[in-house]
Design an enzyme around this catalytic site. Structure first.
Site, PDB file in Angstrom:
ATOM      1  N   LYS A   1       0.947  -1.197  -0.097  1.00  0.00           N
ATOM      2  CA  LYS A   1       0.141  -0.016  -0.173  1.00  0.00           C
ATOM      3  C   LYS A   1       1.262   1.108  -0.090  1.00  0.00           C
ATOM      4  O   LYS A   1       0.400   2.174  -0.742  1.00  0.00           O
ATOM      5  CB  LYS A   1      -0.812  -0.246   1.331  1.00  0.00           C
ATOM      6  CG  LYS A   1      -1.929  -1.026   1.399  1.00  0.00           C
ATOM      7  CD  LYS A   1      -2.160  -1.444   2.534  1.00  0.00           C
ATOM      8  CE  LYS A   1      -1.438  -1.438   3.843  1.00  0.00           C
ATOM      9  NZ  LYS A   1      -1.542  -1.621   3.983  1.00  0.00           N
TER      10      LYS A   1
ATOM     11  N   CYS B   1       0.671 -14.572   1.010  1.00  0.00           N
ATOM     12  CA  CYS B   1       0.416 -15.507   2.299  1.00  0.00           C
ATOM     13  C   CYS B   1       1.306 -16.182   3.080  1.00  0.00           C
ATOM     14  O   CYS B   1       2.866 -16.819   2.019  1.00  0.00           O
ATOM     15  CB  CYS B   1      -0.355 -16.536   2.233  1.00  0.00           C
ATOM     16  SG  CYS B   1      -1.327 -17.268   3.145  1.00  0.00           S
TER      17      CYS B   1
ATOM     18  N   GLU C   1      -1.267   5.425   6.198  1.00  0.00           N
ATOM     19  CA  GLU C   1      -2.070   4.622   7.192  1.00  0.00           C
ATOM     20  C   GLU C   1      -3.003   5.398   7.879  1.00  0.00           C
ATOM     21  O   GLU C   1      -3.324   6.021   9.115  1.00  0.00           O
ATOM     22  CB  GLU C   1      -0.499   4.496   8.548  1.00  0.00           C
ATOM     23  CG  GLU C   1       0.625   3.641   8.277  1.00  0.00           C
ATOM     24  CD  GLU C   1       0.225   2.469   8.125  1.00  0.00           C
ATOM     25  OE1 GLU C   1      -1.086   1.898   8.645  1.00  0.00           O
ATOM     26  OE2 GLU C   1       1.389   1.260   8.054  1.00  0.00           O
TER      27      GLU C   1
END
Length: 396
Positions: free
Chosen positions: A16, A140, A84
């Site tokens: 992100k 993952c 954030e």
């Protein structure tokens, strides 16, 4: 012409911040004026930068409330970037709306869900305003597939607001999140590397400034961080009566651009740096001791984040532990009721024989006693949840 809101969401380690900083780079290449912001409570990578897990970073201004963004910007920026976003209040919706109505593009990055799979209200509210939503996925940690949409907590307390990195969270896909292979681990190497025997004390103003002088005289670099320009000038005047002016640098927001540049240039060679909150917004200091007026816990953590940063200073701090010396200011402006609440909590910790861990997000035990993470103070004071049970979780 209205601006546009781009919202970048996903789990931990999904890129992100990297995505956010790629847009920063595009605007900078186009020679467009921008500003980058982050929540003040996030001190993982320092107080004055946004940094991706990949290592790329950008200077940023830390804010406690969304409204601060409107006060800080000049108004002629082409884009505002906020990392954030989930740690800011829902009022960011109104701030973002005003910015885009004023023709400024806004880019926000943050988690969309807690580790308990509950939505972050701030992020959810911005989704309704966004022109573009970029949903990121991570690899993952369990199965290795690029399909992770969840953050899984591997250590720490149960609070959903619990800032951390690889020491606390992994990214997992839905299948593995419910699989028994998802067990808790700790990054002991990281914790050992960052562990310091912090010494925190509460004293009166005269004793605090006297201690700053004594520490400087022994060769330790001291940061004196205060809440107002008036307090900074008072501290500077006191210290210059006992030490050479060449050994002390004064930095505050009312200095002219030329004077501020000169002051910042003199910081590396100074024995004492006296500064207001400007020190939390992009001024590079690497000290061994902090003398500070009481403030919100996140601001205190930001200031303590200016200690033991470089490799050489960190080694010095391992040999001679860093000191954080806190005193009550005459006036509680601009932090209001948070000042007495923070002082009460620190006094309670002292009564119990506990200190404060100003860097790591978990409690630790030293030879001298237990160090409670600064996160306890942030959650107790700034989340309006100060109750003795928060401190009352005695160690097993």
């Amino acid at each position: 012409m209205s601006g546009k809101l781009t919202l970048i969401v996903g789990p931990m380690y999904s890129g992100k911040t990297t995505e956010l900083l790629s847009f920063v780079e595009i605007y900078k290449l186009g020679r467009k004026k921008i500003k980058v912001f982050k929540p003040k409570m996030d001190v993982r990578y320092g107080v004055d930068k946004v940094r991706a897990h990949s290592g790329i970073e950008e200077k940023a201004v830390a804010v406690e409330s969304p409204e601060e963004i409107l006060r800080i910007i000049d108004g002629d920026e082409k884009a505002i970037f906020i990392d954030e976003i989930q740690f800011l209040s829902e009022r960011i919706y109104d701030v973002a709306k005003k910015l885009i109505d004023d023709g400024i593009d806004v880019f926000c990055a943050g988690l969309d869900m807690t580790y308990k799979q509950n939505p972050f209200e701030t992020t959810s509210k911005l989704l309704s305003l966004a022109d573009t939503v970029i949903k990121k996925r991570a690899v993952c940690f369990i199965c290795g597939e690029h399909n992770a949409t969840l953050s899984f907590k591997i250590s720490g307390e149960e609070s959903e607001i619990d800032i951390g990195g690889k020491d606390k969270y992994i990214a997992v896909c839905r299948d593995c999140c419910h699989d028994t292979r998802c067990t808790a681990i700790r990054d002991k190497e990281y914790e050992e590397e960052q562990s310091l025997a912090w010494r925190t004390s509460l004293v009166d103003k005269a004793s605090a400034l006297q201690r700053a002088k004594e520490l400087a005289e022994t060769g330790r670099k001291v940061l004196v961080s205060v809440n107002t320009v008036g307090s900074a000038i008072e501290a500077y005047n006191y210290l210059t009566k006992h030490l050479s002016r060449e050994d002390i640098v004064l930095v505050h927001g009312r200095l002219s651009a030329a004077d501020r540049e000169e002051a910042v240039k003199n910081i590396p060679g100074a024995r004492i740096v006296v500064a207001t909150q400007v020190i939390e917004a992009g001024v590079d200091v690497d000290a061994e001791a902090l003398v500070t007026e009481a403030a919100t816990p996140s601001s205190l953590a930001q200031r303590a984040g200016r200690l033991c940063r470089g490799k050489e200073t960190l080694e010095k701090c391992r040999e001679e532990p860093p000191e954080v010396i806190i005193y009550e200011p005459k006036k509680h402006h601009p932090y209001g009721d948070a000042v007495p609440a923070t002082l009460s909590l620190l006094k309670e910790l002292k009564r119990r024989g506990d200190g404060v861990e100003w860097r790591l997000l978990d409690d630790r035990v030293e030879d001298t006693g237990r160090l409670r993470s600064f996160r306890v103070l942030v959650e107790s004071v700034e989340n309006k949840a100060w109750e003795k049970p928060v401190l009352g979780r005695e160690q097993a």
